[in-house]
Design an enzyme around this catalytic site. Structure first.
Site, PDB file in Angstrom:
ATOM      1  N   LYS A 199      48.144  37.025  27.702  1.00 18.58           N
ATOM      2  CA  LYS A 199      48.788  35.794  27.235  1.00 18.58           C
ATOM      3  C   LYS A 199      47.764  34.653  27.205  1.00 18.58           C
ATOM      4  CE  LYS A 199      52.453  32.561  28.386  1.00 18.58           C
ATOM      5  NZ  LYS A 199      53.652  32.254  29.134  1.00 18.58           N
ATOM      6  N   GLU A 205      40.477  40.227  35.161  1.00 14.92           N
ATOM      7  CA  GLU A 205      40.547  41.692  35.097  1.00 14.92           C
ATOM      8  C   GLU A 205      40.496  42.162  33.633  1.00 14.92           C
ATOM      9  OE1 GLU A 205      42.572  39.756  36.847  1.00 14.92           O
ATOM     10  OE2 GLU A 205      43.216  40.695  38.735  1.00 14.92           O
ATOM     11  N   GLY A 258      54.880  35.861  30.792  1.00 14.36           N
ATOM     12  CA  GLY A 258      54.172  37.138  30.774  1.00 14.36           C
ATOM     13  C   GLY A 258      55.056  38.320  31.130  1.00 14.36           C
ATOM     14  N   ARG A 259      55.853  38.177  32.187  1.00 12.54           N
ATOM     15  CA  ARG A 259      56.676  39.312  32.638  1.00 12.54           C
ATOM     16  C   ARG A 259      57.908  39.526  31.767  1.00 12.54           C
ATOM     17  NH1 ARG A 259      56.239  35.196  36.082  1.00 12.54           N
ATOM     18  NH2 ARG A 259      58.036  33.994  36.748  1.00 12.54           N
ATOM     19  N   GLU A 344      57.919  38.212  41.133  1.00  9.53           N
ATOM     20  CA  GLU A 344      57.140  37.074  40.618  1.00  9.53           C
ATOM     21  C   GLU A 344      58.104  35.962  40.176  1.00  9.53           C
ATOM     22  OE1 GLU A 344      54.338  37.098  37.025  1.00  9.53           O
ATOM     23  OE2 GLU A 344      52.938  37.487  38.631  1.00  9.53           O
ATOM     24  N   HIS A 375      62.649  63.336  49.020  1.00  4.68           N
ATOM     25  CA  HIS A 375      61.779  64.132  49.875  1.00  4.68           C
ATOM     26  C   HIS A 375      60.678  63.276  50.498  1.00  4.68           C
ATOM     27  CE1 HIS A 375      63.758  67.829  48.576  1.00  4.68           C
ATOM     28  NE2 HIS A 375      63.901  67.175  47.438  1.00  4.68           N
ATOM     29  N   LYS A 504      43.506  34.035  43.199  1.00  6.31           N
ATOM     30  CA  LYS A 504      42.559  34.048  42.070  1.00  6.31           C
ATOM     31  C   LYS A 504      41.406  33.082  42.335  1.00  6.31           C
ATOM     32  CE  LYS A 504      45.934  34.825  38.348  1.00  6.31           C
ATOM     33  NZ  LYS A 504      46.552  34.243  37.161  1.00  6.31           N
TER      34      LYS A 504
HETATM   35  O1  F6P Z   1      48.705  38.006  30.189  1.00  5.43           O
HETATM   36  P1  F6P Z   1      47.746  37.322  31.098  1.00  5.43           P
HETATM   37  O2  F6P Z   1      47.554  35.883  30.756  1.00  5.43           O
HETATM   38  O3  F6P Z   1      46.433  38.049  31.145  1.00  5.43           O
HETATM   39  O4  F6P Z   1      48.337  37.331  32.550  1.00  5.43           O
HETATM   40  C1  F6P Z   1      48.612  38.540  33.211  1.00  5.43           C
HETATM   41  C2  F6P Z   1      49.529  38.334  34.373  1.00  5.43           C
HETATM   42  O5  F6P Z   1      48.946  37.446  35.308  1.00  5.43           O
HETATM   43  C3  F6P Z   1      49.935  36.619  35.882  1.00  5.43           C
HETATM   44  O6  F6P Z   1      49.754  35.333  35.408  1.00  5.43           O
HETATM   45  C4  F6P Z   1      49.863  36.636  37.371  1.00  5.43           C
HETATM   46  O7  F6P Z   1      48.567  36.496  37.793  1.00  5.43           O
HETATM   47  C5  F6P Z   1      51.243  37.201  35.395  1.00  5.43           C
HETATM   48  O8  F6P Z   1      52.265  36.305  35.405  1.00  5.43           O
HETATM   49  C6  F6P Z   1      50.860  37.709  34.060  1.00  5.43           C
HETATM   50  O9  F6P Z   1      51.784  38.616  33.554  1.00  5.43           O
END
Ligand code: F6P
Length: 541
Positions: A199, A205, A258-259, A344, A375, A504
């Site tokens: 987003k 990452e 995002g979620r 979240e 199990h 972060k």
């Molecule tokens: O889509 P992005 O901006 O890479 O963010 C990834 C995820 O990181 C977050 O901001 C949490 O760190 C989430 O809310 C989001 O889904």
């Protein structure tokens, strides 16, 4: 509201020890404690909520302004107050045609246009009309994203495996190099499309994995890596800076959290796997649940009922966790997906007006598919000292008619677990079992004590005909709205996530330290760990 909370607590104090099973002696327990859409049955009758408590919970929803807040969300009002944003993921799956105005602009044409562009791109990739740098069609797609840019599409792509007729989809999220290394080593760059989903297009990452993937492409196909890339983001300037051609960028607005984003471009891998028609069916299912949420009376409304049961278990009974137990192997990523959606969103400690809350909010969400969980951790569910409200999901039919015996066993196990949790086994019954096994005296008592099940453990069940794209859309939208219902009752903003920021920031500050810089005045534990982790082990396995 305070008065309703007090009455609910009073109800619980007076009834906590009664047997849930006895509640079935009341008239119409099933009718009053279930709700249905055309496809989904939600049964909440195996809980210790009686008719009085249910009426109070419905009053609580009314007193919290749920209906007004729900309407404000669908109308595009900026209910995400700390970010001053509308919350309109529902618009991505809407079939309504009346203009939906955000910041003076109708957002519907843009949504429809992006969906059309996604469909054209997906169709081109699936048909082999859009190829890689060497002219070879794409056989594999790697989605690089994390959190909401990974969990939704990964969960739904797996859920819809019987509908796959497109390229294979892989998901890389973790910054641990093992994830991308293990994924790419099985693939041929000439036939691999990389979708970079973020987003913000700043998430470390995703940016790190994207750079590694682009290097891998360059080594495999030369400089025309752009033919193997697509991006999904709200930040078009940043996708351009990465050199991704605008026609391969699928944008969405900041009013999609995002979620909550799998209904739009973040769902591109789902569309690539199952095709635009099934993706549209997925959207239609969610839209059907939106309609239900907006129109059904509170006591007959699936997300409302599910949310009220959640509030009862969290705030009135004090249960700190809930287990999501899909008896559906293809929903094995559902618990992980719901962990982000729920925790979240509702893992908050202050009210919308920034005051510390005097009540609990979101529980810990966890789970595994049945029957595997049986199990592993069901021992604790049945006999442990912690009561965990369980949520079962089960389909009438699987997608393997030739394996009907498997599905029958799956159903029997699912039903057996909710029954066993509720009914338990008395000490007397356990004594009889011990006797038939040949125990007597003190040995019989010891055996019986170990074989007694306290029972009275609450569960709810979602039953659906079959995990089709349409049904999956309904289930996911149901969970989204349950989170909303609970968030409204708790008086929190379910749509921001400031709690992820501090880690972060500290990770950025620690990166140079793990690379050799002075640890400074950090605490002694962190300094000890830095020292241990700085002792490089080399690459030997
Ligand atoms: O889509 P992005 O901006 O890479 O963010 C990834 C995820 O990181 C977050 O901001 C949490 O760190 C989430 O809310 C989001 O889904």
């Amino acid at each position: 509201m305070t008065d309703i909370w007090r009455q609910l607590e009073q109800n619980h104090a007076e009834t906590a020890d009664r047997a849930i099973l006895n509640l079935f002696d009341e008239d119409n327990r099933i009718g009053d404690f279930s709700a249905e859409t055309d496809d989904i049955l939600l049964d909440v009758s195996k809980t210790n909520i009686d008719r009085d408590a249910l009426a109070l919970l419905v009053d609580l929803a009314g007193a919290s302004g749920l209906a007004e807040k729900r309407d404000a969300m669908f109308a595009g009002e900026p209910i995400n107050s700390t970010e001053n944003r509308a919350v309109l993921h529902t618009a991505l799956r809407s079939q309504d045609t009346t203009p939906l105005i955000v910041d003076g602009e109708d957002v519907r044409p843009g949504i429809a246009d992006t969906l059309r562009r996604m469909a054209a791109f997906a169709t081109g990739i699936r048909a082999g009309d859009i190829t890689g740098a060497t002219g070879a069609p794409f056989t594999d797609v790697v989605n690089i994203g994390i959190g909401g840019s990974d969990l939704g599409p990964a969960m739904a792509t797996l859920a819809l495996v019987p509908y796959h007729d497109g390229p294979r989809c892989h998901f890389v999220s973790n910054v641990d190099g093992a994830h991308i290394a293990d994924t790419l080593k099985t693939l041929d760059p000439a036939t691999t499309l990389i979708v970079i989903a973020s987003k913000t297009f700043t998430t470390i990452e995703t940016m790190t994995n994207a750079a590694t993937a682009i290097d891998w492409l360059r080594e495999g196909v030369g400089e025309n890596t752009g033919a193997h890339l697509a991006a999904v983001s709200t930040a078009m300037d940043k996708t351009a800076a990465m050199g991704i051609a605008p026609e391969r960028v699928f944008g969405f607005a900041d009013w999609v959290g995002g979620r909550y984003s799998l209904w739009g471009p973040v769902g591109l891998p789902i569309m690539l796997a199952v095709g635009p028609d099934d993706f549209r069916a997925f959207l239609s299912g969610a839209h059907a649940m939106d309609r239900h949420f907006r129109t059904a009376g509170l006591a007959r409304n699936l997300p409302v009922l599910m949310g009220l049961v959640g509030v009862w278990h969290r705030n009135i009974c004090g249960h700190a966790t809930r287990a999501v137990l899909p008896y559906d192997q293809r929903l094995s990523r559902l618990p992980a997906y719901l962990q982000q959606l729920d925790m979240e969103s509702n893992g908050k400690g202050v009210s919308i007006s920034g005051r510390a809350l005097g009540h609990k909010t979101g529980p810990v969400v966890w789970g595994e598919p049945g029957t595997n969980g049986q199990h592993a951790f069901y021992q604790l569910l049945h006999q442990g000292t912690e009561v965990v409200p369980a949520e079962f999901l089960i389909a009438a039919d699987g997608h393997e008619p030739h394996l009907q015996a498997h599905h029958d066993l799956l159903k029997a196990n699912c039903l057996a677990q909710s029954e066993a949790l509720m009914v338990g086994r008395s000490f007397d019954a356990a004594m009889e079992i011990a006797a038939t096994l040949g125990y007597d005296g003190e040995d019989q008592r010891i055996q019986a004590a170990h074989r007694t099940f306290p029972g009275n453990r609450p569960s709810i069940t979602l039953a659906y005909p079959k995990l089709t794209p349409f049904v999956l859309g309904q289930i996911i939208a149901l969970y989204e709205h349950r989170v909303f219902v609970e968030g409204v009752i708790w008086g929190i903003n379910s749509f921001d996530q400031w709690g992820v920021e501090l880690g972060k920031e500290l990770a950025s500050a620690l990166l140079p330290v793990v690379q050799g810089a002075d640890p400074g005045t950090r605490d002694a534990s962190t300094r000890q760990l830095i020292k241990k982790l700085s002792a490089r082990q080399g690459n030997a396995p």
